[in-house]
Scaffold this active site. Structure first.
Site, PDB file in Angstrom:
ATOM      1  N   THR A   1       0.824  -1.209   0.000  1.00 28.20           N
ATOM      2  CA  THR A   1       0.000   0.000   0.000  1.00 28.20           C
ATOM      3  C   THR A   1       0.858   1.257   0.000  1.00 28.20           C
ATOM      4  O   THR A   1       1.938   1.284   0.564  1.00 28.20           O
ATOM      5  CB  THR A   1      -0.968   0.013   1.215  1.00 28.20           C
ATOM      6  OG1 THR A   1      -1.724   1.213   1.178  1.00 28.20           O
ATOM      7  CG2 THR A   1      -0.228  -0.085   2.532  1.00 28.20           C
TER       8      THR A   1
ATOM      9  N   ARG B   1      -8.038  -3.882  -7.091  1.00 30.62           N
ATOM     10  CA  ARG B   1      -8.388  -3.239  -8.352  1.00 30.62           C
ATOM     11  C   ARG B   1      -7.389  -2.118  -8.638  1.00 30.62           C
ATOM     12  O   ARG B   1      -6.893  -1.473  -7.715  1.00 30.62           O
ATOM     13  CB  ARG B   1      -9.811  -2.687  -8.288  1.00 30.62           C
ATOM     14  CG  ARG B   1     -10.030  -1.661  -7.213  1.00 30.62           C
ATOM     15  CD  ARG B   1     -11.435  -1.118  -7.267  1.00 30.62           C
ATOM     16  NE  ARG B   1     -11.456   0.209  -7.862  1.00 30.62           N
ATOM     17  CZ  ARG B   1     -11.011   1.309  -7.258  1.00 30.62           C
ATOM     18  NH1 ARG B   1     -10.491   1.253  -6.053  1.00 30.62           N
ATOM     19  NH2 ARG B   1     -11.074   2.470  -7.855  1.00 30.62           N
TER      20      ARG B   1
END
Length: 388
Positions: free
Chosen positions: A199, A293
């Protein structure tokens, strides 16, 4: 060239061996002082570090022309091992002209501090337009990764490296581990299956949902945020790190998650970068990896599930497993987080905000709905935005 670790725990590293290119001895430092010096930037230093600690195994240096061409055109090294993004050291024509074939040089930062050495076995001029198109899927300078590549020198140096000085990780030092250390940690925790999560953003409810869904199937989660260079409008790493600690404190089981930094720069290369992210996590000891995604995407440059499709094409060669998740949201009718795979209700029942919209709310000091972001996390982010 490289020394081998005594015991490699867990999954086989990418390409078969965990590379270690560190020589932190004072002799190595003294010897390097006598070498011609090349100034490299923070991006190059983070690549040098990842090469040296084995994050980029099986690479043992910046790419030769043969490996570079193979990676750009076929997504494999000349050895046949999957590799998706060239790891290169760009310099100007003038600097390249001064370096002799097979010359050993010292790699220094802007202040002249020696970080490593390199034997320059290769000097070549890449076709950056081709690299942009194949690696980033566009030749447009509007893409931050492409612009960064165009702005670097026109000659790439290839050759094996040694790391003589560990880069500092400042406030994140407590969260820094090398691949050999995370592997031992997983072993000591008794984790046989570990899912990695990459992330560069704070964790919203959608991320939390997919991480926990994955955690239902494996022993542990490695939350591995990228803390190297990101684009100017991304939330700063120190603020993000604080937000990760908050969400882990309140919403995750303590004995099943570990937070470790990934000291890399962000390339925003979408599908190809998703593969690199997976390779590195495999080297850190992860057996599974989450591909969400628009993984590692920027703007609308990539299709929503393009990264998942590309990673599926090399899945058998990767030697690890992938969790491929659809876009998650909170459904008012279901009364829970869900995706289109599990929720039958229409979009008007879904509470889902884009990252951009959430960032806007936080900037204005507005706490996003609890269905989108945990209030503890929002509080940290709002304070961080105020400071910024």
């Amino acid at each position: 060239m490289e020394t081998h670790m005594e015991k490699i725990y867990g999954i086989t590293p990418h390409g078969g061996k965990l590379i270690n290119l560190k020589d932190l001895s004072s002799e190595a430092k003294t010897e390097a002082e006598k070498l011609p010096k090349l100034t490299i930037n923070n991006w190059n230093i983070s690549d040098l570090e990842l090469l040296a600690i084995g994050g980029f195994s099986p690479l043992d240096g910046f790419m030769s022309k043969a490996d570079y061409d193979a990676v750009v055109n076929t997504m494999h090294l000349t050895s046949g091992v999957v590799w998706s993004i060239p790891i290169t050291l760009p310099v100007s024509e003038e600097i390249a002209a001064k370096i002799e074939p097979d010359e050993k040089i010292a790699l220094v930062d802007a202040a002249g501090s020696i970080y490593g050495t390199m034997v320059v076995t290769d000097k070549f001029r890449p076709d950056k337009k081709v690299e942009a198109q194949k690696v980033y899927g566009t030749t447009e300078e509007a893409h931050p990764g492409v612009k960064k590549m165009y702005d670097t020198g026109d000659v790439y140096l290839g050759g094996p490296v040694k790391l003589l000085k560990m880069p500092s990780h400042g406030n994140f030092t407590d969260f820094y581990m090398e691949p050999i250390e995370t592997r031992k940690m997983f072993h000591d925790l008794g984790w046989k299956t570990i899912v990695g999560f990459q992330t560069r953003n704070p964790i919203h409810r959608a991320h939390e949902y997919i991480q926990k869904t994955a955690l239902e199937s494996v022993d542990g989660l490695l939350l591995n945020p990228l803390v190297g260079e990101t684009k100017a409008d991304d939330i700063p790493a120190d603020v993000r790190m604080k937000s990760y600690q908050e969400i882990l404190r309140y919403y995750y089981p303590k004995d099943r998650v570990r937070l470790v930094i990934y000291p890399a720069a962000m390339r925003y290369a979408g599908p190809r970068e998703a593969i690199l992210h997976a390779i590195v996590r495999k080297n850190y000891g992860c057996t599974h990896f989450i591909v969400g995604r628009d993984h590692a995407g920027v703007g609308d440059d990539y299709g929503t599930y393009e990264a998942q499709d590309l990673i599926t094409s090399v899945e058998d060669e990767m030697g690890m497993s992938f969790f491929k998740f659809e876009n998650a949201f909170y459904c008012k009718k279901c009364g829970s987080m869900a995706t289109d795979k599990t929720c039958p209700h229409s979009a008007e029942d879904h509470i889902s905000l884009s990252g951009t919209k959430v960032r806007g709310m936080l900037k204005d000091g507005i706490v996003p709905p609890k269905e989108v972001s945990r209030p503890e996390v929002a509080k940290v982010l709002i304070e961080g935005m105020k400071r910024k």
